[in-house]
Scaffold this active site. Structure first.
Site, PDB file in Angstrom:
ATOM      1  N   SER A 146       2.691  15.166  14.428  1.00 21.08           N
ATOM      2  CA  SER A 146       1.696  16.176  14.057  1.00 21.08           C
ATOM      3  C   SER A 146       1.214  16.950  15.282  1.00 21.08           C
ATOM      4  O   SER A 146       0.889  16.371  16.322  1.00 21.08           O
ATOM      5  CB  SER A 146       0.495  15.500  13.395  1.00 21.08           C
ATOM      6  OG  SER A 146      -0.515  16.472  13.189  1.00 21.08           O
ATOM      7  N   SER A 181      -1.472  18.777  14.975  1.00 23.56           N
ATOM      8  CA  SER A 181      -2.889  19.052  14.709  1.00 23.56           C
ATOM      9  C   SER A 181      -3.820  18.597  15.831  1.00 23.56           C
ATOM     10  O   SER A 181      -4.754  19.329  16.174  1.00 23.56           O
ATOM     11  CB  SER A 181      -3.303  18.438  13.373  1.00 23.56           C
ATOM     12  OG  SER A 181      -2.633  19.103  12.330  1.00 23.56           O
ATOM     13  N   THR A 190      -2.380  14.987   5.279  1.00 19.88           N
ATOM     14  CA  THR A 190      -1.044  15.536   5.158  1.00 19.88           C
ATOM     15  C   THR A 190      -0.168  14.611   4.321  1.00 19.88           C
ATOM     16  O   THR A 190      -0.650  13.640   3.724  1.00 19.88           O
ATOM     17  CB  THR A 190      -0.474  15.878   6.561  1.00 19.88           C
ATOM     18  OG1 THR A 190       0.744  16.594   6.392  1.00 19.88           O
ATOM     19  CG2 THR A 190      -0.240  14.652   7.416  1.00 19.88           C
ATOM     20  N   LYS A 209      -1.978  14.292   0.072  1.00 22.04           N
ATOM     21  CA  LYS A 209      -2.811  15.432  -0.335  1.00 22.04           C
ATOM     22  C   LYS A 209      -3.301  15.325  -1.777  1.00 22.04           C
ATOM     23  O   LYS A 209      -4.381  15.790  -2.101  1.00 22.04           O
ATOM     24  CB  LYS A 209      -2.044  16.748  -0.154  1.00 22.04           C
ATOM     25  CG  LYS A 209      -1.861  17.121   1.313  1.00 22.04           C
ATOM     26  CD  LYS A 209      -1.183  18.467   1.469  1.00 22.04           C
ATOM     27  CE  LYS A 209      -0.915  18.740   2.943  1.00 22.04           C
ATOM     28  NZ  LYS A 209      -0.324  20.068   3.163  1.00 22.04           N
ATOM     29  N   ALA A 225       3.957  21.877  -1.993  1.00 23.20           N
ATOM     30  CA  ALA A 225       3.762  22.951  -1.012  1.00 23.20           C
ATOM     31  C   ALA A 225       3.487  24.276  -1.720  1.00 23.20           C
ATOM     32  O   ALA A 225       2.555  25.013  -1.357  1.00 23.20           O
ATOM     33  CB  ALA A 225       4.988  23.061  -0.114  1.00 23.20           C
ATOM     34  N   ASN A 264      11.970  28.060  -9.315  1.00 18.54           N
ATOM     35  CA  ASN A 264      12.186  26.657  -8.949  1.00 18.54           C
ATOM     36  C   ASN A 264      13.401  26.099  -9.680  1.00 18.54           C
ATOM     37  O   ASN A 264      13.697  26.502 -10.814  1.00 18.54           O
ATOM     38  CB  ASN A 264      10.949  25.829  -9.317  1.00 18.54           C
ATOM     39  CG  ASN A 264      10.994  24.459  -8.700  1.00 18.54           C
ATOM     40  OD1 ASN A 264      11.302  24.313  -7.514  1.00 18.54           O
ATOM     41  ND2 ASN A 264      10.703  23.430  -9.471  1.00 18.54           N
TER      42      ASN A 264
HETATM   43  P1  ATR Z   1       6.583  19.455  -1.238  1.00 18.63           P
HETATM   44  O1  ATR Z   1       5.340  18.655  -1.373  1.00 18.63           O
HETATM   45  O2  ATR Z   1       7.073  19.630   0.177  1.00 18.63           O
HETATM   46  O3  ATR Z   1       6.525  20.741  -1.983  1.00 18.63           O
HETATM   47  P2  ATR Z   1       8.036  18.379  -3.421  1.00 18.63           P
HETATM   48  O4  ATR Z   1       6.772  18.385  -4.206  1.00 18.63           O
HETATM   49  O5  ATR Z   1       8.959  17.204  -3.500  1.00 18.63           O
HETATM   50  O6  ATR Z   1       7.736  18.566  -1.896  1.00 18.63           O
HETATM   51  O7  ATR Z   1       8.837  19.708  -3.813  1.00 18.63           O
HETATM   52  C1  ATR Z   1      10.093  19.992  -3.274  1.00 18.63           C
HETATM   53  C2  ATR Z   1      10.518  21.364  -3.760  1.00 18.63           C
HETATM   54  O8  ATR Z   1      11.825  21.650  -3.244  1.00 18.63           O
HETATM   55  C3  ATR Z   1      10.629  21.445  -5.267  1.00 18.63           C
HETATM   56  O9  ATR Z   1      10.343  22.766  -5.672  1.00 18.63           O
HETATM   57  C4  ATR Z   1      12.113  21.101  -5.489  1.00 18.63           C
HETATM   58  O10 ATR Z   1      12.639  21.547  -6.711  1.00 18.63           O
HETATM   59  P3  ATR Z   1      12.480  20.630  -8.035  1.00 18.63           P
HETATM   60  O11 ATR Z   1      11.087  20.826  -8.517  1.00 18.63           O
HETATM   61  O12 ATR Z   1      13.513  21.147  -8.967  1.00 18.63           O
HETATM   62  O13 ATR Z   1      12.751  19.209  -7.591  1.00 18.63           O
HETATM   63  C5  ATR Z   1      12.720  21.856  -4.333  1.00 18.63           C
HETATM   64  N1  ATR Z   1      14.051  21.344  -3.998  1.00 18.63           N
HETATM   65  C6  ATR Z   1      14.345  20.195  -3.348  1.00 18.63           C
HETATM   66  N2  ATR Z   1      15.685  20.063  -3.202  1.00 18.63           N
HETATM   67  C7  ATR Z   1      16.258  21.157  -3.778  1.00 18.63           C
HETATM   68  C8  ATR Z   1      17.598  21.625  -3.936  1.00 18.63           C
HETATM   69  N3  ATR Z   1      18.637  20.923  -3.481  1.00 18.63           N
HETATM   70  N4  ATR Z   1      17.782  22.805  -4.560  1.00 18.63           N
HETATM   71  C9  ATR Z   1      16.741  23.533  -5.031  1.00 18.63           C
HETATM   72  N5  ATR Z   1      15.446  23.151  -4.908  1.00 18.63           N
HETATM   73  C10 ATR Z   1      15.209  21.990  -4.277  1.00 18.63           C
END
Ligand code: ATR
Length: 277
Positions: free
Chosen positions: A16, A18, A63, A67, A132, A152
């Site tokens: 981090s 921060s 973090t 969260k 995120a 998404n």
């Molecule tokens: P964070 O807290 O970092 O947002 P997360 O909640 O696990 O982590 O979200 C990861 C994001 O990356 C999601 O939008 C995920 O899509 P899904 O909702 O369909 O899982 C996206 N993501 C991760 N791997 C992916 C891939 N190979 N192709 C497309 N989207 C991907």
């Protein structure tokens, strides 16, 4: 007078930035505080917050992956944190816990102030609908772009996200859409990557045609975790921006919440970039 104590709680938290950012903010604003990192066991967030308060901690950043666990601890939750369903900033006021999410305003401020791009009236593509993306959609809407498309892999998650933000979007006159990923064909002024695809090396899940010539393409991560997206954006004529500015700007908002003083974030961002170069 004792030095006020703050921390960032996460797992992992070793890398981090921060503590460095907040120490620099404190120096530049003449604030007397100490800011440390705390590695929290995955099942120990609530206890760790209690212990930190008992030590006299005045506030903390939260973090990954805590969260979502932070919001239920709040006695006062800001509307933007409630909408995000997640918090990254807690302030302890006696028995009260004030909780906010400064990620979205950090991203919006970085785009407006540091990248110099006004979001008002623009077309924005937000890729991803996980934690995120959910943390930033509210403040992006408040910046009044013309339209935000949330795309998404799992379309249903994007649908839920825009539904939750529909009243806010209506208030600000912003069109919100959540098409299937393969249906995203338009070109956008600003494209924000809120997926973890660069980290996993999975490749950018939208075609390069989403980038208008000279579009701003932001990744919410920095360092190697953002590299794949940034390379892709540059290859296709966009202005690529990593998440370091967002990191500093979300920290500046947290500092303001804790100390009532706005630190010189642009200066600290420039210094941080120089130390990482
Ligand atoms: P964070 O807290 O970092 O947002 P997360 O909640 O696990 O982590 O979200 C990861 C994001 O990356 C999601 O939008 C995920 O899509 P899904 O909702 O369909 O899982 C996206 N993501 C991760 N791997 C992916 C891939 N190979 N192709 C497309 N989207 C991907």
């Amino acid at each position: 007078m004792t030095t006020d104590l703050y921390c960032v709680m996460g797992n992992p938290v070793e890398h981090s930035k921060s503590p460095w950012i907040h120490a620099r903010f404190a120096q530049l604003t003449g604030q007397d505080l100490q800011y440390v990192k705390r590695l929290i066991p995955l099942d120990g967030f609530r206890k760790s917050v209690q212990a930190f308060r008992a030590e006299g901690g005045k506030g903390c950043n939260v973090t990954v992956p805590f969260k979502f666990e932070a919001a239920p601890l709040a006695t006062q939750l800001t509307p933007r944190a409630e909408l995000a369903g997640a918090c990254n900033t807690l302030r302890f006021d006696g028995d009260e816990v004030f909780a906010d999410n400064t990620d979205g305003v950090g991203l919006a401020n970085d785009i407006a102030r540091n990248a110099g791009v006004a979001l008002a009236g623009r077309d924005v593509l937000l890729i991803g609908a996980g934690g995120a993306a959910s943390g930033v959609l509210g403040p992006l809407i408040e910046a009044k772009p013309r339209r935000i498309v949330v795309a998404n892999r799992t379309q249903a998650k994007a649908g839920v996200l825009i539904e939750r933000h529909s009243a806010l979007a209506a208030r600000h006159g912003v069109r919100l859409e959540a098409p299937e990923l393969h249906e995203v064909r338009d070109a956008f002024d600003v494209v924000i990557n809120a997926t973890t695809t660069s980290m996993s090396g999975a490749g950018v899940p939208v075609p390069p045609g989403v980038l208008k010539p000279g579009a701003l393409a932001c990744d919410m991560m920095y360092g190697p975790a953002a590299q794949g997206f940034l390379d892709w954006a540059r290859q296709h004529g966009a202005v690529a921006r990593d998440g370091l500015g967002m990191l500093v700007e979300q920290a500046a908002e947290a500092f303001l919440i804790w100390r009532g003083v706005r630190p010189p974030s642009a200066q600290v961002l420039a210094e941080l970039r120089a130390t990482l170069a």
